[in-house]
Design an enzyme around this catalytic site. Structure first.
Site, PDB file in Angstrom:
ATOM      1  N   LYS A 173       0.855  -1.189   0.000  1.00 17.88           N
ATOM      2  CA  LYS A 173       0.000   0.000   0.000  1.00 17.88           C
ATOM      3  C   LYS A 173       0.885   1.231   0.000  1.00 17.88           C
ATOM      4  O   LYS A 173       1.622   1.483   0.948  1.00 17.88           O
ATOM      5  CB  LYS A 173      -0.929   0.044   1.215  1.00 17.88           C
ATOM      6  CG  LYS A 173      -2.016   1.101   0.990  1.00 17.88           C
ATOM      7  CD  LYS A 173      -2.788   1.455   2.225  1.00 17.88           C
ATOM      8  CE  LYS A 173      -2.121   2.528   3.044  1.00 17.88           C
ATOM      9  NZ  LYS A 173      -1.953   3.810   2.348  1.00 17.88           N
ATOM     10  N   GLY A 226       4.597   6.465  11.046  1.00 18.92           N
ATOM     11  CA  GLY A 226       4.663   7.071  12.370  1.00 18.92           C
ATOM     12  C   GLY A 226       4.215   6.116  13.474  1.00 18.92           C
ATOM     13  O   GLY A 226       3.488   5.156  13.211  1.00 18.92           O
ATOM     14  N   GLU A 247       9.170   0.169  11.233  1.00 16.02           N
ATOM     15  CA  GLU A 247      10.235   1.180  11.091  1.00 16.02           C
ATOM     16  C   GLU A 247       9.575   2.529  11.302  1.00 16.02           C
ATOM     17  O   GLU A 247       8.869   3.018  10.413  1.00 16.02           O
ATOM     18  CB  GLU A 247      10.837   1.122   9.679  1.00 16.02           C
ATOM     19  CG  GLU A 247      11.582  -0.149   9.372  1.00 16.02           C
ATOM     20  CD  GLU A 247      12.859  -0.279  10.171  1.00 16.02           C
ATOM     21  OE1 GLU A 247      13.334   0.742  10.718  1.00 16.02           O
ATOM     22  OE2 GLU A 247      13.368  -1.393  10.269  1.00 16.02           O
ATOM     23  N   CYS A 281      13.529   9.869   8.557  1.00 11.61           N
ATOM     24  CA  CYS A 281      13.341   9.253   9.874  1.00 11.61           C
ATOM     25  C   CYS A 281      14.631   9.314  10.685  1.00 11.61           C
ATOM     26  O   CYS A 281      14.592   9.332  11.902  1.00 11.61           O
ATOM     27  CB  CYS A 281      12.873   7.825   9.710  1.00 11.61           C
ATOM     28  SG  CYS A 281      13.931   6.883   8.624  1.00 11.61           S
ATOM     29  N   GLU A 379       8.991  14.680  17.003  1.00 13.81           N
ATOM     30  CA  GLU A 379       9.554  14.620  15.650  1.00 13.81           C
ATOM     31  C   GLU A 379       8.902  15.717  14.791  1.00 13.81           C
ATOM     32  O   GLU A 379       7.682  15.813  14.726  1.00 13.81           O
ATOM     33  CB  GLU A 379       9.266  13.244  15.035  1.00 13.81           C
ATOM     34  CG  GLU A 379       9.992  13.015  13.735  1.00 13.81           C
ATOM     35  CD  GLU A 379       9.637  11.665  13.079  1.00 13.81           C
ATOM     36  OE1 GLU A 379       8.480  11.228  13.187  1.00 13.81           O
ATOM     37  OE2 GLU A 379      10.536  11.084  12.457  1.00 13.81           O
TER      38      GLU A 379
HETATM   39  P1  NAD Z   1       1.939   7.695   8.571  1.00 10.27           P
HETATM   40  O1  NAD Z   1       2.156   6.777   9.717  1.00 10.27           O
HETATM   41  O2  NAD Z   1       0.900   8.745   8.668  1.00 10.27           O
HETATM   42  O3  NAD Z   1       1.557   6.850   7.244  1.00 10.27           O
HETATM   43  C1  NAD Z   1       2.348   5.787   6.794  1.00 10.27           C
HETATM   44  C2  NAD Z   1       1.490   4.822   5.985  1.00 10.27           C
HETATM   45  O4  NAD Z   1       0.538   4.200   6.833  1.00 10.27           O
HETATM   46  C3  NAD Z   1       0.690   5.488   4.854  1.00 10.27           C
HETATM   47  O5  NAD Z   1       0.715   4.636   3.723  1.00 10.27           O
HETATM   48  C4  NAD Z   1      -0.714   5.541   5.432  1.00 10.27           C
HETATM   49  O6  NAD Z   1      -1.744   5.552   4.469  1.00 10.27           O
HETATM   50  C5  NAD Z   1      -0.759   4.242   6.220  1.00 10.27           C
HETATM   51  N1  NAD Z   1      -1.815   4.189   7.244  1.00 10.27           N
HETATM   52  C6  NAD Z   1      -2.380   5.221   7.923  1.00 10.27           C
HETATM   53  N2  NAD Z   1      -3.286   4.746   8.809  1.00 10.27           N
HETATM   54  C7  NAD Z   1      -3.303   3.396   8.675  1.00 10.27           C
HETATM   55  C8  NAD Z   1      -4.022   2.333   9.327  1.00 10.27           C
HETATM   56  N3  NAD Z   1      -4.930   2.577  10.280  1.00 10.27           N
HETATM   57  N4  NAD Z   1      -3.758   1.058   8.962  1.00 10.27           N
HETATM   58  C9  NAD Z   1      -2.830   0.800   8.017  1.00 10.27           C
HETATM   59  N5  NAD Z   1      -2.130   1.758   7.354  1.00 10.27           N
HETATM   60  C10 NAD Z   1      -2.363   3.034   7.685  1.00 10.27           C
HETATM   61  O7  NAD Z   1       3.357   8.319   8.261  1.00 10.27           O
HETATM   62  P2  NAD Z   1       3.748   9.501   7.259  1.00 10.27           P
HETATM   63  O8  NAD Z   1       3.368  10.805   7.849  1.00 10.27           O
HETATM   64  O9  NAD Z   1       3.282   9.171   5.884  1.00 10.27           O
HETATM   65  O10 NAD Z   1       5.351   9.327   7.271  1.00 10.27           O
HETATM   66  C11 NAD Z   1       6.160   9.937   8.207  1.00 10.27           C
HETATM   67  C12 NAD Z   1       6.543   8.981   9.334  1.00 10.27           C
HETATM   68  O11 NAD Z   1       7.223   7.845   8.826  1.00 10.27           O
HETATM   69  C13 NAD Z   1       7.509   9.661  10.298  1.00 10.27           C
HETATM   70  O12 NAD Z   1       7.204   9.354  11.626  1.00 10.27           O
HETATM   71  C14 NAD Z   1       8.848   9.047   9.908  1.00 10.27           C
HETATM   72  O13 NAD Z   1       9.827   9.119  10.882  1.00 10.27           O
HETATM   73  C15 NAD Z   1       8.452   7.655   9.553  1.00 10.27           C
HETATM   74  N6  NAD Z   1       9.500   7.034   8.727  1.00 10.27           N
HETATM   75  C16 NAD Z   1      10.263   6.022   9.257  1.00 10.27           C
HETATM   76  C17 NAD Z   1      11.282   5.444   8.503  1.00 10.27           C
HETATM   77  C18 NAD Z   1      12.159   4.322   9.029  1.00 10.27           C
HETATM   78  O14 NAD Z   1      12.743   3.602   8.231  1.00 10.27           O
HETATM   79  N7  NAD Z   1      12.309   4.134  10.326  1.00 10.27           N
HETATM   80  C19 NAD Z   1      11.509   5.901   7.199  1.00 10.27           C
HETATM   81  C20 NAD Z   1      10.722   6.929   6.711  1.00 10.27           C
HETATM   82  C21 NAD Z   1       9.709   7.470   7.488  1.00 10.27           C
END
Ligand code: NAD
Length: 487
Positions: A173, A226, A247, A281, A379
């Protein structure tokens, strides 16, 4: 307006409905994305399950799977400029970075292509004379991969690469913010010649994410995003008891001692927090600097921050582009204002730029008198650096570890013994010494605490997509003795 399609069971599909994707450099819609429904997601998981159990995929040798992955890698390398252009358009990440990063993504697939036929089982020296016992490593099953919008080709490569190398199938997704590069990636994948259903790529919001992660045929959920979303995912996995790898975010310390090569440290700090507009991240978002050099380091950082070239992300000269969404721009501005009210002192930047698009300037907050300000604990996912100073090594360690996250960290010192002590003491999944933001397919990547669990990259990541089967084979021709005694 350009339209993209989902990829389900080897075919390209329109969405039931469409949503607009916004160009972050203008704030204007530029393309229409297909919103998958929970029913589409169900179909995609069933297609992946069918592929998992099909002879076309299951009977391939590991070497043959590797060859398909090599072919995919070559296609990614060939199409890297187009993928980079799309990622830049849809996310606002500068073309300088997307071009380099996507070309390197091909190497991630090559690494896992080579690993496919090196995933070995084992033979056990079992404690019974008439028995041969060995372990087979088998693919876990259908994998749900969920990625955010930033570095998505990279973040999906570290899921799709090891999962396919291990023999799994995948439903990915893409984020509803900026899914264009992943939907284009599906077209490239299609050309590589994998059996249909081995990879499915859809986009949509939390409802389809939930339909995917709780689906009864999902064996493992590999999530990047997140911590709050991760909590939903873990709750959803209570439905299917899928294993999870998470992650998540970070608030990584960047520690500079007075004996460090300061030019190098300052450049690495600029890269650690202002590159990718801080939307990383592993952003080194807390500068922990020795008090004796604080003024010199801050001064140098301020000058560099103010000299950064802010501009259109598709211009090769641009160093800092816009943030991906208006929501993030607003969040960064609010968090800066709140932290100032809590005693943080603004050194430079601080508020959105007065121009179209979601631009936010490189920002530095001195938190020496406000160590508990929100900017030290939350963050940003933006180009905002919080600075505190320390006197002793123990104090530096205490500040570095004063966080619920545990993803990355940086240490700058020329003192070898101190470097080793710091490596031992910092609680984080990655410690970079005299460098920052270096990654490789060969090195595991991940954190603990609020930064999640599991590792991506490296050999172990491929093993994590396997389960062990113990096989017992009796070698005696004699009848089985006493049936009421366990053997
Ligand atoms: P987010 O958590 O809002 O969304 C991430 C994904 O989860 C999206 O595809 C979203 O549609 C999906 N999602 C949302 N609600 C969901 C649910 N209830 N069930 C299943 N999927 C769902 O994150 P974001 O704002 O898009 O990205 C930023 C975050 O990602 C930051 O916290 C960042 O640090 C983290 N990040 C971590 C890494 C790592 O490798 N550790 C790398 C990049 C980003």
């Amino acid at each position: 307006m350009q339209r993209f399609q989902n990829y389900i069971g080897g075919t390209f599909r329109d969405g039931d409905t469409w949503f607009e994707s916004v160009d972050p450099s203008t704030g204007e819609a530029w393309a229409q994305m297909p919103a998958a429904s929970p029913a589409d997601m169900d179909e995609a998981v069933k297609a992946a399950d069918k592929a998992f159990n099909s002879l076309a995929w299951a009977s391939l040798t590991a070497t043959a799977r590797g060859k398909l992955l090599y072919r995919l890698a070559d296609l990614i390398a060939k199409n890297a400029p187009r993928l980079a252009e799309l990622e830049t358009r849809d996310t606002g990440k500068i073309i300088r970075e997307t071009s380099a990063q996507i070309a390197y993504v091909a190497d991630y697939y090559r690494y896992y292509a080579g690993l496919a036929d090196k995933i070995e089982g084992a033979h056990l020296p079992i404690d019974k004379p008439d028995m041969e016992v060995w372990l087979r490593r088998e693919p876990v099953g259908v994998v749900a991969a969920i990625v955010p919008w930033n570095s998505q080709l990279f973040l999906s490569a570290v899921k799709i690469g090891p999962a396919l190398a291990a023999g799994c199938t995948v439903v990915l997704k893409a984020s509803e913010e900026a899914p264009a590069p992943m939907l284009e990636f599906a077209r490239i994948f299609h050309k590589a010649g994998f059996p249909e259903g081995v990879l499915n790529v859809l986009t949509g919001g939390p409802d389809v994410g939930a339909a995917l992660t709780r689906h009864e045929r999902i064996a493992h959920v590999a999530f990047t995003g997140g911590p709050e979303t991760a909590r939903h995912i873990v709750r959803n996995s209570a439905e299917n008891l899928a294993s999870t790898s998470l992650e998540l975010g970070g608030k990584s310390p960047f520690i500079v001692f007075e004996d460090a090569d300061l030019d190098s440290a300052v450049n690495a700090q600029v890269s650690g927090i202002f590159a990718a507009s801080g939307q990383s991240c592993v952003a080194g978002s807390r500068l922990v600097v020795q008090a004796s050099i604080k003024d010199a380091v801050l001064d140098s950082l301020r000058q560099k921050a103010e000299a950064v070239v802010i501009g259109a992300p598709d211009d090769m000269a641009t160093e800092v582009g816009p943030l991906c969404t208006k929501r993030q721009q607003k969040w960064a501005a609010e968090l800066v204002t709140r932290s100032q009210a809590q005693g943080a002192q603004l050194i430079t930047g601080g508020q959105p730029l007065d121009r179209a698009g979601f631009y936010f300037p490189p920002t530095i907050l001195d938190c020496s008198r406000a160590r508990d300000a929100d900017c030290m604990t939350h963050e940003f996912f933006g180009p905002v650096l919080s600075v505190v100073s320390f006197e002793t090594e123990d104090e530096a360690i205490a500040i570095a570890n004063d966080t619920r996250f545990g993803l990355a960290s940086g240490v700058f010192t020329q003192n070898l013994t101190r470097a080793h002590r710091m490596v031992r003491s910092i609680r984080a999944g990655i410690v970079w010494v005299n460098t920052y933001r270096a990654v490789s397919p060969i090195a595991p990547f991940g954190g603990h605490g609020l930064s999640g669990h599991g590792r991506e990259g490296g050999l172990q990541a491929a093993l994590d997509y396997t389960k062990i089967k113990s096989v017992w084979l009796r070698t005696s021709d004699d009848p089985i003795p006493d049936p009421f005694v366990m053997r």
